[in-house]
Write a protein that holds these residues in place. Structure first.
Motif, PDB file in Angstrom:
ATOM      1  N   ARG A  43      41.118  30.339  56.575  1.00 45.68           N
ATOM      2  CA  ARG A  43      41.341  31.698  55.989  1.00 45.68           C
ATOM      3  C   ARG A  43      41.272  30.898  54.452  1.00 45.68           C
ATOM      4  O   ARG A  43      40.973  31.761  53.305  1.00 45.68           O
ATOM      5  CB  ARG A  43      42.665  32.089  56.269  1.00 45.68           C
ATOM      6  CG  ARG A  43      43.450  32.124  56.887  1.00 45.68           C
ATOM      7  CD  ARG A  43      44.161  32.902  57.839  1.00 45.68           C
ATOM      8  NE  ARG A  43      44.550  33.801  58.964  1.00 45.68           N
ATOM      9  CZ  ARG A  43      45.562  34.686  59.624  1.00 45.68           C
ATOM     10  NH1 ARG A  43      46.403  34.452  58.587  1.00 45.68           N
ATOM     11  NH2 ARG A  43      46.069  35.090  60.391  1.00 45.68           N
ATOM     12  N   LEU A  44      41.605  29.435  54.292  1.00 47.87           N
ATOM     13  CA  LEU A  44      41.794  29.202  52.695  1.00 47.87           C
ATOM     14  C   LEU A  44      40.133  29.064  52.495  1.00 47.87           C
ATOM     15  O   LEU A  44      40.350  29.753  51.213  1.00 47.87           O
ATOM     16  CB  LEU A  44      41.930  28.549  52.513  1.00 47.87           C
ATOM     17  CG  LEU A  44      43.862  28.093  52.869  1.00 47.87           C
ATOM     18  CD1 LEU A  44      44.864  26.224  53.133  1.00 47.87           C
ATOM     19  CD2 LEU A  44      44.449  28.627  52.054  1.00 47.87           C
ATOM     20  N   VAL A  45      39.428  28.905  53.624  1.00 46.77           N
ATOM     21  CA  VAL A  45      37.849  28.831  52.594  1.00 46.77           C
ATOM     22  C   VAL A  45      36.880  29.471  52.480  1.00 46.77           C
ATOM     23  O   VAL A  45      36.926  30.106  51.500  1.00 46.77           O
ATOM     24  CB  VAL A  45      37.290  27.752  53.686  1.00 46.77           C
ATOM     25  CG1 VAL A  45      35.536  27.742  53.580  1.00 46.77           C
ATOM     26  CG2 VAL A  45      37.681  26.436  53.732  1.00 46.77           C
ATOM     27  N   GLY A  46      37.675  30.807  53.358  1.00 45.30           N
ATOM     28  CA  GLY A  46      37.175  32.081  53.277  1.00 45.30           C
ATOM     29  C   GLY A  46      37.779  32.358  51.990  1.00 45.30           C
ATOM     30  O   GLY A  46      36.718  33.554  51.268  1.00 45.30           O
ATOM     31  N   ARG A  47      38.406  32.388  51.599  1.00 47.32           N
ATOM     32  CA  ARG A  47      39.482  33.141  50.281  1.00 47.32           C
ATOM     33  C   ARG A  47      39.428  32.679  49.391  1.00 47.32           C
ATOM     34  O   ARG A  47      39.221  33.188  48.394  1.00 47.32           O
ATOM     35  CB  ARG A  47      41.019  33.560  50.557  1.00 47.32           C
ATOM     36  CG  ARG A  47      41.510  34.119  51.753  1.00 47.32           C
ATOM     37  CD  ARG A  47      43.415  33.877  51.765  1.00 47.32           C
ATOM     38  NE  ARG A  47      43.101  35.117  53.456  1.00 47.32           N
ATOM     39  CZ  ARG A  47      44.484  35.346  53.779  1.00 47.32           C
ATOM     40  NH1 ARG A  47      45.319  34.841  52.957  1.00 47.32           N
ATOM     41  NH2 ARG A  47      44.752  35.949  54.501  1.00 47.32           N
ATOM     42  N   LEU A  48      39.276  31.460  49.409  1.00 43.73           N
ATOM     43  CA  LEU A  48      38.236  30.141  47.981  1.00 43.73           C
ATOM     44  C   LEU A  48      37.465  30.870  47.656  1.00 43.73           C
ATOM     45  O   LEU A  48      36.881  30.885  46.675  1.00 43.73           O
ATOM     46  CB  LEU A  48      38.806  28.723  48.228  1.00 43.73           C
ATOM     47  CG  LEU A  48      40.256  28.203  47.856  1.00 43.73           C
ATOM     48  CD1 LEU A  48      40.237  26.720  48.239  1.00 43.73           C
ATOM     49  CD2 LEU A  48      40.414  28.266  47.183  1.00 43.73           C
ATOM     50  N   VAL A  49      36.082  30.632  48.446  1.00 42.84           N
ATOM     51  CA  VAL A  49      34.925  31.380  48.775  1.00 42.84           C
ATOM     52  C   VAL A  49      34.865  32.692  48.124  1.00 42.84           C
ATOM     53  O   VAL A  49      33.679  32.789  47.018  1.00 42.84           O
ATOM     54  CB  VAL A  49      34.028  31.437  49.136  1.00 42.84           C
ATOM     55  CG1 VAL A  49      32.385  31.975  49.395  1.00 42.84           C
ATOM     56  CG2 VAL A  49      33.607  29.750  50.333  1.00 42.84           C
ATOM     57  N   LEU A  50      35.447  33.974  48.704  1.00 41.18           N
ATOM     58  CA  LEU A  50      35.385  35.070  47.743  1.00 41.18           C
ATOM     59  C   LEU A  50      36.058  34.897  46.531  1.00 41.18           C
ATOM     60  O   LEU A  50      35.922  35.991  45.808  1.00 41.18           O
ATOM     61  CB  LEU A  50      36.426  35.460  48.571  1.00 41.18           C
ATOM     62  CG  LEU A  50      36.376  37.252  48.521  1.00 41.18           C
ATOM     63  CD1 LEU A  50      35.176  37.794  48.757  1.00 41.18           C
ATOM     64  CD2 LEU A  50      37.594  37.583  49.406  1.00 41.18           C
ATOM     65  N   LEU A  51      37.129  34.327  46.517  1.00 43.71           N
ATOM     66  CA  LEU A  51      37.607  34.667  45.102  1.00 43.71           C
ATOM     67  C   LEU A  51      36.759  33.654  43.935  1.00 43.71           C
ATOM     68  O   LEU A  51      36.596  34.769  42.908  1.00 43.71           O
ATOM     69  CB  LEU A  51      38.915  33.352  45.055  1.00 43.71           C
ATOM     70  CG  LEU A  51      39.854  33.486  43.767  1.00 43.71           C
ATOM     71  CD1 LEU A  51      39.974  34.391  43.224  1.00 43.71           C
ATOM     72  CD2 LEU A  51      40.977  31.894  43.713  1.00 43.71           C
ATOM     73  N   GLN A  52      35.843  32.798  44.645  1.00 36.70           N
ATOM     74  CA  GLN A  52      34.837  32.129  43.095  1.00 36.70           C
ATOM     75  C   GLN A  52      33.449  33.364  43.698  1.00 36.70           C
ATOM     76  O   GLN A  52      33.429  33.425  41.731  1.00 36.70           O
ATOM     77  CB  GLN A  52      34.526  30.627  43.851  1.00 36.70           C
ATOM     78  CG  GLN A  52      35.424  29.262  44.102  1.00 36.70           C
ATOM     79  CD  GLN A  52      34.736  28.601  44.461  1.00 36.70           C
ATOM     80  OE1 GLN A  52      33.721  29.109  45.357  1.00 36.70           O
ATOM     81  NE2 GLN A  52      35.852  27.498  44.945  1.00 36.70           N
ATOM     82  N   ALA A  53      33.015  33.779  44.242  1.00 38.30           N
ATOM     83  CA  ALA A  53      32.040  35.381  43.585  1.00 38.30           C
ATOM     84  C   ALA A  53      32.683  36.265  43.205  1.00 38.30           C
ATOM     85  O   ALA A  53      31.808  36.219  42.635  1.00 38.30           O
ATOM     86  CB  ALA A  53      31.945  35.382  45.450  1.00 38.30           C
ATOM     87  N   THR A  54      34.028  36.161  43.817  1.00 39.84           N
ATOM     88  CA  THR A  54      34.679  37.179  43.030  1.00 39.84           C
ATOM     89  C   THR A  54      34.698  37.485  41.282  1.00 39.84           C
ATOM     90  O   THR A  54      34.959  37.795  40.205  1.00 39.84           O
ATOM     91  CB  THR A  54      36.424  37.973  42.689  1.00 39.84           C
ATOM     92  OG1 THR A  54      35.578  37.738  44.376  1.00 39.84           O
ATOM     93  CG2 THR A  54      36.976  38.796  42.483  1.00 39.84           C
TER      94      THR A  54
END
Length: 459
Positions: A12-23
């Protein structure tokens, strides 16, 4: 668990961090484009772009039907001609084809031909002058192939040029950064989360070791993430409440057993004074069962508190005393008694009083359910076990594990509370051994208490 909603906190943390970085990067790109657009429409970005004319000519030049050079009527070329009144340029190729427009400054007329072997040159009116430039000479790749363009430096950068430059910048600069950040997140985040959750793993390992016989255990909050500490403390509070409830339950059983011993002893004395007969025998059996039950409850409490104080005890001596105590009751109920030790002295580590209670309970069980006929046999083996067998109907295979459960009875409405064999199993568990049903010599019920180690066996 699904890919969209994984249960793993790490992923969950990995996915949300990647999504945050992409955003964030996407927002940054949009912001840069908005700033560029604002500067463009304000005229700040488009002023004095020296390569404007050259870029427009490069995109417009092509070959005509005869192989010569010509210009396509592009919108950018039309805008260039309308914006620059004195537009001039010379386009030529290596084959000698030439295309020009406007008035070429006399000083530059012969320059293009002299720069055939120069890739790019910047022209100015004064030596050492860098801005503003008078003209550019550059070999470029176009629809017409490799051509040399010489032109002035007037004009503004076009929107098309900005759009044309943006994708290469994104692909060559921003996209690798996004990929590197995503890769670093995928690799680093699981490691960071695992280190951060190390204390939680220790607390989970401690929770796995909690057992009804190991009370007072509390989960450690050392190294536990701050966000998880309230949960760990709540679990510790719940364990504390369970321990207190269990202690109250134990005290109640112990108090009840103590209170019952006196009236049971009085009852037994009064029954013993009755005239001999079947009714007296049944009453004595019931009183004996109550005595055994209260004794077992008290022994369980004492063993639970002093389970590490087991001492060497003689199994043969224990079995002999139990047989002598219960033989009169068995004879009165219609049984014969048989005692068969393999040695004179077989020692194990245990609590003598509790083991006598457990064996008494097995013999009492045989008296109650043996059919009031045949022989009740007590055997003690060198291997470290005692078994009690009768000549009754036996125990069905499907129920040989269930009979050790509390309140379980083979026959509804039978005698007893259904706690005797459960107490035997608990006493053997506290001794590190086991209670089980084995095949009897006559097909009747045969229950065995097996101990984990034999101290010595003397023949």
């Amino acid at each position: 668990m699904t890919l969209l909603r994984p249960r793993s906190l790490r992923w969950r943390l990995v996915g949300r961090l990647v999504l945050l970085q992409a955003t964030v990067l996407s927002a940054l790109i949009v912001l840069v484009l908005l700033v560029v657009a604002a500067l463009w429409w304000s005229g700040v970005l488009g002023e004095d772009y020296e390569g404007s004319s050259l870029d427009v000519l490069k995109e417009a030049v092509e070959r005509d039907a005869g192989g010569g050079l010509t210009l396509r009527p592009t919108p950018e070329l039309a805008n260039l001609r309308s914006e620059i009144s004195g537009l001039w340029f010379v386009v030529r190729d290596a084959q000698g084809h030439r295309l020009s427009e406007g008035v070429v400054p006399p000083d530059f007329v012969s320059i293009a031909g002299a720069l055939d072997h120069v890739r790019e040159a910047r022209l100015s009116w004064t030596a050492g002058q860098t801005s503003p430039l008078a003209g550019l000479v550059k070999w470029v790749d176009s629809r017409a192939g490799s051509v040399q363009i010489m032109t002035g430096t007037q004009g503004r950068i076009s929107v098309g040029r900005v759009i044309a430059v943006a994708p290469p910048v994104f692909l060559n600069f921003l996209l690798p950064i996004i990929g590197l950040m995503a890769f670093a997140t995928l690799v680093a985040t699981p490691f960071v989360v695992r280190r951060a959750m190390a204390g939680l793993g220790q607390a989970a390992a401690q929770a796995e070791r909690i057992d009804i016989d190991r009370r007072g255990v509390q989960l450690s909050v050392d190294e536990v993430p701050t966000e998880i500490i309230p949960l760990v403390k709540a679990v510790n509070d719940a364990l504390g409440r369970l321990d207190k409830g269990y202690e109250r339950h134990k005290r109640f059983l112990a108090d009840a057993a103590h209170e019952l011993r006196t009236p049971i002893a009085i009852l037994t004395t009064r029954v013993s004074s009755l005239p001999t007969g079947p009714e007296k025998t049944r009453l004595l059996e019931d009183a004996t069962r109550l005595t055994v039950l209260t004794g077992q409850l008290l022994d369980l409490q004492r063993l639970d508190q002093q389970g590490d104080r087991l001492v060497p005890v003689d199994l043969v001596g224990i079995a002999r005393r139990v047989v002598l105590d219960l033989a009169p009751l068995a004879f009165a109920a219609g049984y014969e008694m048989s005692f068969e030790p393999e040695d004179e002295d077989i020692e194990v580590r245990g609590d003598q009083t509790s083991l006598e209670r457990a064996l008494t309970n097995l013999v009492q069980n045989a008296i109650d359910h043996g059919g009031r006929r045949g022989t009740i046999m007590v055997r003690v083996a060198r291997a470290g076990w005692i078994e009690v067998c009768d000549d009754g109907g036996g125990i069905p295979v499907a129920e040989r594990e269930q009979i050790f459960e509390p309140f379980y009875r083979l026959q509804q409405g039978g005698r007893g509370a259904g706690l005797g064999l459960d107490l035997v199993r608990k006493i053997m568990y506290l001794h590190g051994g086991r209670a089980e049903v084995v095949a009897g010599p006559s097909g009747g019920a045969c229950l065995r208490m097996t101990f984990p180690n034999v101290q010595r066996a003397v023949s």
